[in-house]
Design a protein around this motif. Structure first.
Motif, PDB file in Angstrom:
ATOM      1  N   UNK A  74      46.206  70.300   7.260  1.00 62.73           N
ATOM      2  CA  UNK A  74      46.116  71.289   6.266  1.00 62.73           C
ATOM      3  C   UNK A  74      45.445  72.010   6.747  1.00 62.73           C
ATOM      4  N   UNK A  75      45.482  73.554   6.518  1.00 61.26           N
ATOM      5  CA  UNK A  75      44.678  74.982   6.687  1.00 61.26           C
ATOM      6  C   UNK A  75      44.067  75.551   5.388  1.00 61.26           C
ATOM      7  N   UNK A  76      42.646  75.437   5.389  1.00 67.31           N
ATOM      8  CA  UNK A  76      42.185  75.809   4.193  1.00 67.31           C
ATOM      9  C   UNK A  76      41.517  77.572   4.194  1.00 67.31           C
ATOM     10  N   UNK A  77      42.351  78.749   3.709  1.00 65.22           N
ATOM     11  CA  UNK A  77      41.497  80.433   3.896  1.00 65.22           C
ATOM     12  C   UNK A  77      40.859  80.465   2.645  1.00 65.22           C
ATOM     13  N   UNK A  78      40.088  80.720   3.300  1.00 64.32           N
ATOM     14  CA  UNK A  78      39.170  82.030   1.722  1.00 64.32           C
ATOM     15  C   UNK A  78      38.901  82.684   2.140  1.00 64.32           C
ATOM     16  N   UNK A  79      39.079  83.316   1.340  1.00 65.80           N
ATOM     17  CA  UNK A  79      38.595  85.474   1.121  1.00 65.80           C
ATOM     18  C   UNK A  79      38.285  85.842  -0.004  1.00 65.80           C
ATOM     19  N   UNK A  80      38.573  86.865   0.026  1.00 66.02           N
ATOM     20  CA  UNK A  80      38.343  87.510  -0.569  1.00 66.02           C
ATOM     21  C   UNK A  80      38.849  89.110  -0.957  1.00 66.02           C
ATOM     22  N   UNK A  81      39.665  89.732  -2.138  1.00 72.03           N
ATOM     23  CA  UNK A  81      40.616  90.699  -1.822  1.00 72.03           C
ATOM     24  C   UNK A  81      41.518  91.176  -0.906  1.00 72.03           C
ATOM     25  N   UNK A  82      41.378  92.302  -0.380  1.00 72.62           N
ATOM     26  CA  UNK A  82      42.426  92.963   0.956  1.00 72.62           C
ATOM     27  C   UNK A  82      42.700  91.233   1.909  1.00 72.62           C
ATOM     28  N   UNK A  83      41.529  90.532   1.744  1.00 74.76           N
ATOM     29  CA  UNK A  83      41.890  89.555   2.917  1.00 74.76           C
ATOM     30  C   UNK A  83      42.694  88.482   2.603  1.00 74.76           C
ATOM     31  N   UNK A  84      42.421  87.590   1.129  1.00 71.48           N
ATOM     32  CA  UNK A  84      43.884  86.855   0.431  1.00 71.48           C
ATOM     33  C   UNK A  84      45.404  87.738   0.751  1.00 71.48           C
ATOM     34  N   UNK A  85      45.836  88.660   1.001  1.00 74.06           N
ATOM     35  CA  UNK A  85      46.792  89.407   1.251  1.00 74.06           C
ATOM     36  C   UNK A  85      47.253  88.816   2.556  1.00 74.06           C
ATOM     37  N   UNK A  86      46.967  89.257   3.468  1.00 72.27           N
ATOM     38  CA  UNK A  86      46.665  89.198   4.640  1.00 72.27           C
ATOM     39  C   UNK A  86      46.330  87.687   4.916  1.00 72.27           C
ATOM     40  N   UNK A  87      46.357  86.677   4.296  1.00 71.95           N
ATOM     41  CA  UNK A  87      45.888  85.123   4.437  1.00 71.95           C
ATOM     42  C   UNK A  87      46.929  84.364   3.674  1.00 71.95           C
ATOM     43  N   UNK A  88      48.286  85.459   2.770  1.00 73.38           N
ATOM     44  CA  UNK A  88      48.851  85.247   2.124  1.00 73.38           C
ATOM     45  C   UNK A  88      49.990  85.044   2.886  1.00 73.38           C
ATOM     46  N   UNK A 115      37.338  81.038   7.161  1.00 71.59           N
ATOM     47  CA  UNK A 115      37.110  81.280   6.488  1.00 71.59           C
ATOM     48  C   UNK A 115      36.630  83.067   6.701  1.00 71.59           C
ATOM     49  N   UNK A 116      36.235  83.863   5.764  1.00 72.13           N
ATOM     50  CA  UNK A 116      36.522  84.771   5.942  1.00 72.13           C
ATOM     51  C   UNK A 116      35.846  86.521   4.966  1.00 72.13           C
ATOM     52  N   UNK A 117      35.599  86.734   5.375  1.00 72.23           N
ATOM     53  CA  UNK A 117      33.332  87.496   5.030  1.00 72.23           C
ATOM     54  C   UNK A 117      33.541  88.843   6.318  1.00 72.23           C
ATOM     55  N   UNK A 164      30.885  91.287   5.922  1.00 71.43           N
ATOM     56  CA  UNK A 164      29.757  91.139   5.955  1.00 71.43           C
ATOM     57  C   UNK A 164      29.168  89.561   6.656  1.00 71.43           C
ATOM     58  N   UNK A 165      29.808  88.561   6.379  1.00 71.53           N
ATOM     59  CA  UNK A 165      29.448  87.429   7.007  1.00 71.53           C
ATOM     60  C   UNK A 165      28.550  86.881   5.694  1.00 71.53           C
ATOM     61  N   UNK A 166      28.278  87.274   4.734  1.00 68.73           N
ATOM     62  CA  UNK A 166      26.938  87.628   4.107  1.00 68.73           C
ATOM     63  C   UNK A 166      27.621  87.201   2.175  1.00 68.73           C
ATOM     64  N   UNK A 167      29.118  86.976   2.559  1.00 70.82           N
ATOM     65  CA  UNK A 167      29.441  86.739   0.987  1.00 70.82           C
ATOM     66  C   UNK A 167      29.359  85.875   0.020  1.00 70.82           C
ATOM     67  N   UNK A 168      28.300  85.981  -1.275  1.00 75.75           N
ATOM     68  CA  UNK A 168      28.223  85.177  -1.749  1.00 75.75           C
ATOM     69  C   UNK A 168      28.990  83.949  -1.806  1.00 75.75           C
ATOM     70  N   UNK A 169      29.801  84.031  -2.817  1.00 75.28           N
ATOM     71  CA  UNK A 169      30.754  83.043  -2.399  1.00 75.28           C
ATOM     72  C   UNK A 169      31.750  82.149  -1.002  1.00 75.28           C
ATOM     73  N   UNK A 170      31.590  82.818  -0.438  1.00 72.76           N
ATOM     74  CA  UNK A 170      32.253  82.329   1.283  1.00 72.76           C
ATOM     75  C   UNK A 170      31.094  81.559   2.056  1.00 72.76           C
ATOM     76  N   UNK A 171      29.712  82.185   1.702  1.00 67.25           N
ATOM     77  CA  UNK A 171      28.431  81.416   1.945  1.00 67.25           C
ATOM     78  C   UNK A 171      28.678  80.221   2.000  1.00 67.25           C
ATOM     79  N   UNK A 172      28.553  80.019   0.263  1.00 70.08           N
ATOM     80  CA  UNK A 172      28.590  78.242  -0.524  1.00 70.08           C
ATOM     81  C   UNK A 172      29.362  77.474  -0.198  1.00 70.08           C
ATOM     82  N   UNK A 173      31.192  78.502   0.349  1.00 71.42           N
ATOM     83  CA  UNK A 173      32.400  77.906   0.718  1.00 71.42           C
ATOM     84  C   UNK A 173      32.225  76.750   1.537  1.00 71.42           C
ATOM     85  N   UNK A 174      31.316  77.040   2.797  1.00 71.89           N
ATOM     86  CA  UNK A 174      30.320  77.663   4.613  1.00 71.89           C
ATOM     87  C   UNK A 174      29.508  75.904   4.773  1.00 71.89           C
ATOM     88  N   UNK A 175      29.151  76.439   3.505  1.00 68.21           N
ATOM     89  CA  UNK A 175      27.847  75.274   3.338  1.00 68.21           C
ATOM     90  C   UNK A 175      28.054  74.107   2.987  1.00 68.21           C
TER      91      UNK A 175
END
Length: 290
Positions: free
Chosen positions: A132-146, A183-185, A187-198
């Motif tokens: 299973x491959x989980x893809x995490x992102x926000x905004x337009x990243x999600x559309x490209x991930x789909x 995990x897509x961000x 800046x690499x500092x998006x709070x939600x994505x950092x929490x998921x990475x951790x």
């Protein structure tokens, strides 16, 4: 610059701010300066430089200095089009058209140069191995991930696109060793994505980061880090032209890499699945296979 943007959004004391302003003003000149020399020039102390670096997420001043110079050198390279503002008020439609075409070309070339063979190969290996491959992102990243999910579906790979509505941290906690994440961000500092990475890092579940080239919290934790073209400013920009083009290109590379791992089988699967789920027809005899 992304590090400068991070600096502008970090709280510093008055003395720390004087040091930061000096570093920005000196630019590439700090390459030959030690922490002690910068401290002398700003009438401060070397430990303050270490404290500044740690506030920005670096282990020490030398790590910050290296990342800052790397990004500054990258940003000073000449390009034909400004990734943040690729057209001006005075530009007519055909000028805009030309500039966007140039920007897409430069962005793809830039992305190709930023990402090395071994990193791309390891990323493909992790995706190929995962059930299973989980893809995490926000905004337009999600559309490209789909779109990536749809491509992978045609060759039998299970991809889950997990957005904020789905519950990103909850999904990360439910993943197991059969999973691999992307995990897509930018800046690499998006709070939600950092929490998921951790969460993935703590649970020893592999993940691939896709971020800008600057050192950041997510790429430090990743098993493999891939880089987006990083010439687009975070806030002062007309649109996400460059970052969107760069991310789609990386997704296409990852899909093609997995596809080529078992080319004949995947081609057969793709054709069979498409024959059942895609009923589009065209009057153009060339593209209409039937």
């Amino acid at each position: 610059m992304l590090i400068v943007n991070q600096i502008e959004n970090t709280h510093f004391s008055k003395t720390e701010r004087e040091i930061v302003d000096y570093i920005i003003d000196q630019g590439m000149n700090i390459e030959k300066m030690s922490a002690n020399e910068i401290a002398r020039n700003t009438f401060t102390s070397a430990p303050l430089l270490v404290r500044i670096a740690k506030k920005l997420g670096y282990s020490g001043f030398n790590e910050f200095k290296s990342a800052y110079l790397k990004e500054l050198s990258y940003m000073l390279e000449e390009t034909d089009v400004d990734a943040s503002i690729p057209f001006l008020l005075s530009d007519d439609l055909m000028t805009i058209t030309k500039n966007l075409a140039l920007l897409e070309k430069e962005t793809i070339q830039d992305t190709q140069q930023l990402n090395h063979h071994d990193d791309l190969q390891e990323a493909v290996r992790l995706l190929q191995k995962a059930q299973v491959i989980d893809v995490y992102g926000v905004l337009n990243h999600v559309l490209l991930a789909k779109h990536f999910k749809t491509l992978m579906m045609y060759i039998g790979k299970d991809v889950q696109v997990i957005d904020q509505v789905t519950g990103q941290k909850r999904s990360a906690c439910l993943a197991d060793e059969s999973h691999c994440a992307i995990i897509i961000s930018y800046s690499g500092q998006t709070r939600e994505m950092v929490e998921v990475a951790e969460i993935y890092h703590k649970r020893n579940i592999p993940f691939i980061s896709i971020t800008c080239m600057a050192e950041n919290s997510i790429s430090r934790l990743a098993d493999v880090h891939l880089y987006l073209s990083s010439r687009e400013m975070l806030h002062i920009k007309i649109g996400d032209f460059a970052s969107t083009t760069s991310l789609k290109y990386l997704f296409d590379i990852l899909y093609a890499g997995v596809f080529s791992h078992d080319y004949k089988k995947n081609l057969e699967t793709k054709i069979v699945v498409a024959s059942y789920v895609d009923d589009r027809q065209s009057e153009d005899e060339y593209i209409n296979e039937k």
